[in-house]
Scaffold this motif. Structure first.
Motif, PDB file in Angstrom:
ATOM      1  N   LYS A 117      40.617  42.419  38.527  1.00  0.00           N
ATOM      2  CA  LYS A 117      39.245  42.702  38.941  1.00  0.00           C
ATOM      3  C   LYS A 117      38.275  42.697  37.752  1.00  0.00           C
ATOM      4  N   GLY A 118      38.772  42.360  36.573  1.00  0.00           N
ATOM      5  CA  GLY A 118      37.911  42.273  35.407  1.00  0.00           C
ATOM      6  C   GLY A 118      37.052  41.023  35.436  1.00  0.00           C
ATOM      7  N   LYS A 119      35.891  41.064  34.766  1.00  0.00           N
ATOM      8  CA  LYS A 119      35.014  39.895  34.677  1.00  0.00           C
ATOM      9  C   LYS A 119      35.748  38.749  34.009  1.00  0.00           C
ATOM     10  N   SER A 120      35.592  37.553  34.579  1.00  0.00           N
ATOM     11  CA  SER A 120      36.244  36.377  34.002  1.00  0.00           C
ATOM     12  C   SER A 120      35.347  35.725  32.969  1.00  0.00           C
ATOM     13  N   LEU A 121      35.965  35.092  31.979  1.00  0.00           N
ATOM     14  CA  LEU A 121      35.214  34.321  30.990  1.00  0.00           C
ATOM     15  C   LEU A 121      34.467  33.175  31.663  1.00  0.00           C
ATOM     16  N   LYS A 122      35.102  32.535  32.629  1.00  0.00           N
ATOM     17  CA  LYS A 122      34.473  31.413  33.318  1.00  0.00           C
ATOM     18  C   LYS A 122      33.210  31.855  34.045  1.00  0.00           C
ATOM     19  N   GLY A 123      33.202  33.101  34.515  1.00  0.00           N
ATOM     20  CA  GLY A 123      32.024  33.612  35.192  1.00  0.00           C
ATOM     21  C   GLY A 123      30.797  33.654  34.295  1.00  0.00           C
ATOM     22  N   LEU A 124      31.015  33.778  32.968  1.00  0.00           N
ATOM     23  CA  LEU A 124      29.886  33.786  32.040  1.00  0.00           C
ATOM     24  C   LEU A 124      29.169  32.443  32.038  1.00  0.00           C
TER      25      LEU A 124
END
Length: 466
Positions: free
Chosen positions: A161-168
């Motif tokens: 559930k952590g923020k993904s790098l790709k989401g950046l």
């Protein structure tokens, strides 16, 4: 009725305005006793504060800036100074703190954004190899923990559930000043602009917006067993028993509400791909505590970064652990005696469920343990706090793409896809900040999404001559 808009936060209000201007018959249904959603401006201190969204983040390609700046509604902040305070009360050398912070930011900037791993996993691994970070030993660990909270990377309980790098890569910031304030009026100002309440003596748009109208069900297809096949309209039922029929609906509720209620809210059920997307996007729980002091003891341009050492956390009991997750205290524009304390994730959830008296007591203990050694702290007069995670109409502050999102192919674009009739007329549309393709997590993204879905329907009504 042409369109029912469900949820009257920034996205819903934007959709209502656009639909009204196009001449369509529209009504807004809002479950709360106020409009605004996660925009919530309240009286506090010598003026107002924003419990939810607070700043207009950026100027270029920011629809909120475009709407409000020509009306002279936005103010620019004064340059602020970062003061790094260790949890034992010592103030860290500013240059040293800035150097470590810069090293952490540099690591994220150079990361491969096609990598689906979490930001947290990446930065912890990078801290072992980065020269600056590796040379600062235990202090680096303290900064990494702060960095994770300050950037709301998530994944404390479940790394997926952590923020993904790709989401950046998929979330595009707007260039320009990111802390434009409302000159003391609060973010609700943008709602007044959208509803044509400002500038006076403007005539407010004559669209019914009904409060305390929690939607129980949306019957969106008449070609299903048990539904009225003679009625091709969408049938919206509220918990008070009221019914509304329309040719289409725009749903702007938060991703957290969709996660909890999609099974009962939509009849027939949503397509499997839509459910997968809803379940694998995440909603950050971000906590804010505004603290009013008897008088100011801090510079009006000071922002305090709080750095927690493990040995100092032991000074707080089990029911006080949320205090050790407060990562910053910021000054507040146009509120000279107020500081804003920030917390995130598990700490924010615990804070929300504590009594207001316990939160005030916790803030006093934070000040005693961390700040009174180096600062002449004055008495706390009053506090007010956010509770977005425990709010059943929100369940969090803003959406983000997680590791689970990447693993399952979930994204804002898929969330925004409408449900269609057999003739390809969009019968259920999806707005809200979580559906903004590249501006999710922001009010300007929410407004963009509301305009997008309104425009979709305006064009469809013309095409189908509906």
């Amino acid at each position: 009725m042409d369109v029912v808009v469900i949820g009257c936060g920034a996205s819903g209000i934007a959709a209502i305005r656009r639909l009204h201007d196009a001449g369509l018959k529209v009504i807004g249904l809002e479950a709360a006793d106020r409009i605004g959603g996660r925009i919530c401006t309240v009286p506090f201190g010598s003026g107002t504060v924003d419990i939810g969204a607070a700043w207009c983040h950026g100027e270029k390609e920011n629809i909120v800036f475009q709407l409000t700046n020509p009306l002279n509604l936005l103010g620019r902040p004064e340059p602020f100074e970062n003061i790094y305070v260790l949890s034992n009360g010592n103030v860290l050398d500013t240059k040293k703190g800035a150097t470590i912070t810069e090293a952490l930011n540099d690591e994220i900037a150079k990361a491969d954004k096609n990598n689906t791993k979490s930001i947290s996993d990446y930065i912890r691994k990078a801290s072992k190899t980065n020269e600056v970070l590796n040379n600062n030993g235990q202090l680096t660990e303290v900064f990494v923990e702060w960095f994770e909270r300050s950037n709301h990377v998530g994944g404390q309980k479940d790394s997926r559930k952590g923020k993904s790098l790709k989401g950046l890569e998929e979330c595009w910031p707007c260039d320009g000043e990111v802390f434009l304030n409302w000159k003391g009026r609060g973010y609700k100002t943008v709602l007044d602009v959208l509803l044509n309440r400002y500038p006076e003596p403007a005539k407010e748009i004559p669209v019914p917006i009904l409060l305390n109208k929690e939607v129980e069900s949306i019957r969106w297809s008449s070609n299903q067993p048990g539904l009225d096949s003679s009625n091709p309209l969408v049938q919206v039922k509220c918990t008070d028993g009221s019914l509304y029929d329309a040719k289409s609906v725009i749903v702007t509720v938060s991703i957290g509400v969709l996660q909890e209620r999609h099974n009962t809210l939509f009849n027939p059920s949503l397509p499997e791909e839509k459910i997968n997307t809803i379940n694998n996007l995440q909603l950050a729980v971000l906590g804010k505590i505004y603290i009013e002091f008897e008088k100011s003891w801090f510079s009006k341009t000071a922002n305090f970064t709080v750095l927690w050492r493990d040995e100092d956390k032991t000074k707080f009991g089990e029911d006080e652990k949320w205090i050790t997750e407060i990562y910053g205290l910021w000054t507040v524009d146009h509120q000279p005696n107020v500081l804003l304390a920030w917390t995130y994730g598990n700490g924010a959830e615990i804070m929300e469920n504590a009594s207001l008296e316990a939160v005030k007591s916790g803030i006093n203990k934070l000040l005693d343990v961390v700040f009174k050694k180096e600062f002449n702290v004055t008495p706390v007069k009053s506090i007010v706090r956010s509770q977005w995670g425990s709010n059943p109409l929100a369940r969090g502050a803003y959406s983000y793409r997680s590791v689970a999102s990447e693993e399952n192919g979930s994204n804002a674009i898929k969330l925004s896809d409408p449900l269609y009739r057999s003739n390809r007329f969009p019968v259920v549309c999806f707005g809200g900040e979580a559906t903004s393709h590249h501006r999710h997590n922001s009010v300007h993204g929410a407004v963009e999404a509301g305009f997008r879905e309104a425009d979709r329907l305006i064009n469809s009504f013309k095409e189908f001559k509906y």
